[in-house]
Design a protein around this motif. Structure first.
Motif, PDB file in Angstrom:
ATOM      1  N   GLU A   1       0.611  -1.358   0.042  1.00 10.12           N
ATOM      2  CA  GLU A   1      -0.083   0.032  -0.004  1.00 10.12           C
ATOM      3  C   GLU A   1       0.940   1.310   0.058  1.00 10.12           C
ATOM      4  N   GLY A   2       2.105   1.336   0.393  1.00  6.79           N
ATOM      5  CA  GLY A   2       3.177   2.578   0.400  1.00  6.79           C
ATOM      6  C   GLY A   2       3.015   2.883  -0.997  1.00  6.79           C
ATOM      7  N   LEU A   3       2.868   2.174  -2.051  1.00  4.02           N
ATOM      8  CA  LEU A   3       3.233   2.467  -3.355  1.00  4.02           C
ATOM      9  C   LEU A   3       1.730   3.000  -4.013  1.00  4.02           C
ATOM     10  N   GLU A   4       0.817   3.254  -3.200  1.00  2.00           N
ATOM     11  CA  GLU A   4      -0.514   3.387  -3.813  1.00  2.00           C
ATOM     12  C   GLU A   4      -0.371   4.437  -4.814  1.00  2.00           C
ATOM     13  N   TYR A   5       0.260   5.683  -4.493  1.00  2.00           N
ATOM     14  CA  TYR A   5       0.132   6.721  -5.340  1.00  2.00           C
ATOM     15  C   TYR A   5       0.875   6.527  -6.801  1.00  2.00           C
ATOM     16  N   GLU A   6       1.691   5.297  -6.951  1.00  2.00           N
ATOM     17  CA  GLU A   6       2.253   5.101  -8.293  1.00  2.00           C
ATOM     18  C   GLU A   6       1.634   4.057  -8.873  1.00  2.00           C
ATOM     19  N   TRP A   7       0.486   3.384  -8.373  1.00  2.00           N
ATOM     20  CA  TRP A   7      -0.176   2.336  -9.231  1.00  2.00           C
ATOM     21  C   TRP A   7      -0.929   3.032 -10.405  1.00  2.00           C
ATOM     22  N   PRO A   8      -0.963   2.193 -11.358  1.00  3.43           N
ATOM     23  CA  PRO A   8      -1.722   2.360 -12.575  1.00  3.43           C
ATOM     24  C   PRO A   8      -3.286   2.620 -12.031  1.00  3.43           C
ATOM     25  N   ALA A   9      -4.198   3.317 -12.816  1.00  7.70           N
ATOM     26  CA  ALA A   9      -5.611   3.705 -12.460  1.00  7.70           C
ATOM     27  C   ALA A   9      -6.291   2.569 -12.199  1.00  7.70           C
ATOM     28  N   GLY A  10      -6.080   1.554 -13.163  1.00  7.12           N
ATOM     29  CA  GLY A  10      -7.008   0.239 -12.968  1.00  7.12           C
ATOM     30  C   GLY A  10      -6.627  -0.682 -11.492  1.00  7.12           C
ATOM     31  N   VAL A  11      -5.360  -0.446 -11.141  1.00  7.11           N
ATOM     32  CA  VAL A  11      -5.227  -1.265  -9.825  1.00  7.11           C
ATOM     33  C   VAL A  11      -5.406  -0.194  -8.790  1.00  7.11           C
ATOM     34  N   GLN A  12      -5.580   1.001  -8.654  1.00  2.00           N
ATOM     35  CA  GLN A  12      -6.072   1.624  -7.649  1.00  2.00           C
ATOM     36  C   GLN A  12      -7.575   1.665  -7.627  1.00  2.00           C
TER      37      GLN A  12
END
Ligand code: AHG
Ligand code: MN
Ligand code: MN
Ligand code: MN
Length: 332
Positions: free
Chosen positions: A215-226
């Motif tokens: 979850e620490g990398l949430e702001y970097e995920w592709p939109a679909g993963v978010q």
């Protein structure tokens, strides 16, 4: 009959391999011997893992590997143990290891098999006594036995695997593997030095309510993963992530769930490696009725281009992986 006996809990790994040899009418026992060689190395690494804090083999080794990661001493020790076991057995002609920059050509052209291995998975967890693992894939060489090893032998898609497995050095040590006829789990009884069949014919629950992602990398995920992870939270899924792929994978295989390691800024193709992490677990999960994709493609159909190439990985219960793939598709 023999096959029922093979599934009776309590049968040793050796006996299981022998009983299941009938699955390979044409094999002359090399694959069986190779699996035994891997199990022996696993027993040795298990012992060293359990004593890491006592025998000063914890901590960093002082070099970085081709991945740019700081190798832990146990990374190096596990790598040496498995390479030694695989070369001594005589069945293997080449090895791809996370800890080796190039292919290790064993100069044993009569060896029929190629092994891709992550000798120690979850290295960051060694010194804090959290479960770690080993992951391996076995391929039959493509070029004729007796001829030199070529790239064709190494760059095989995961759908060419003849076997795959992992060792989980956890509260108990387990070996889980498949040869294409289902997925079976063995638990190590150290007082006897034997792996015993404890999880015959493992089946991944089709659905689940657990997701594993950093979850620490949430702001970097592709939109679909978010949006997929948001939907998990809206459905009150359990979040479980311990940073050891083998342990996270194993828990989700048993309880139902999905593990995701998507593209991030630091790893635009994902962090996990195709040849010795994603392919092996993809074979294992498919044989247990689950699914493994990079978000749009079946992991085992990806044609490798380079030894240590990385891939985004979504793996676990088929319904959850398909939900995630759909949200990734819709976000494009
Ligand atoms: P390895 O220790 O073999 O390099 O693999 C580590 C992998 C995997 O085990 C784990 O799930 C993942 O790295 C954790 O990555 P983050 O720390 O970026 O979440
Ligand atoms: Mn590593
Ligand atoms: Mn790993
Ligand atoms: Mn590793």
């Amino acid at each position: 009959d023999q096959s029922n006996l093979a599934y009776s809990v309590g049968v040793t790994l050796d006996r299981f391999i022998k009983l299941k040899q009938s699955d390979f009418p044409f094999a002359s026992g090399e694959l069986s011997q190779l699996l035994r060689d891997i199990a022996l190395a696993a027993k040795i690494v298990n012992r060293e893992t359990n004593r890491a804090g006592l025998s000063n083999i914890g901590g960093a080794f002082g070099q970085t590997n081709v991945q740019g990661e700081e190798q832990q001493k146990l990374d190096v020790i596990a790598n040496i143990r498995f390479m030694r076991a695989l070369s001594k057995g005589g069945e293997v002609c080449a090895i791809v290891s996370e800890e080796e920059d190039e292919v290790i050509d064993l100069q044993n052209n009569s060896g029929k098999y190629v092994v891709a291995i992550d000798p120690l998975d979850g290295s960051s967890n060694i010194d804090v006594n959290i479960s770690i693992g080993t992951i391996f894939s076995i391929y039959r060489r493509k070029t004729p036995v007796g001829s030199p090893v070529t790239t064709a032998d190494i760059m095989q898609p995961g759908n060419q695997q003849v076997a795959a497995g992992y060792v989980l050095y956890g509260s108990s040590t387990m070996l889980v593997y498949t040869t294409g006829f289902g997925t079976n789990g063995f638990t190590y009884e150290s007082s006897l030095g034997e792996f015993f069949l404890s999880h015959p014919n493992m089946q991944a629950p089709e659905n689940g309510a657990m997701y594993s992602i950093n979850e620490g990398l949430e702001y970097e995920w592709p939109a679909g993963v978010q949006s997929y992870v948001k939907s998990c939270k809206e459905r009150k899924f359990q979040s479980r992530y311990i940073g050891s792929l083998v342990a996270d994978f194993h828990r989700n295989l048993l309880k139902g769930g999905i593990y995701l390691y998507p593209a991030t800024l630091k790893n635009p193709s994902g962090k996990l490696r195709l040849l010795y992490e994603a392919n092996a677990l993809a074979f294992i999960i498919e044989q247990a009725g689950g699914k493994a994709s990079d978000g749009s493609r079946r992991i085992m159909d990806i044609q490798p281009e380079s030894l240590h190439q990385r891939t985004p990985l979504l793996i676990g219960s088929v319904e959850l992986v398909e939900d995630a793939e759909e949200m990734i598709r819709n976000a494009e």
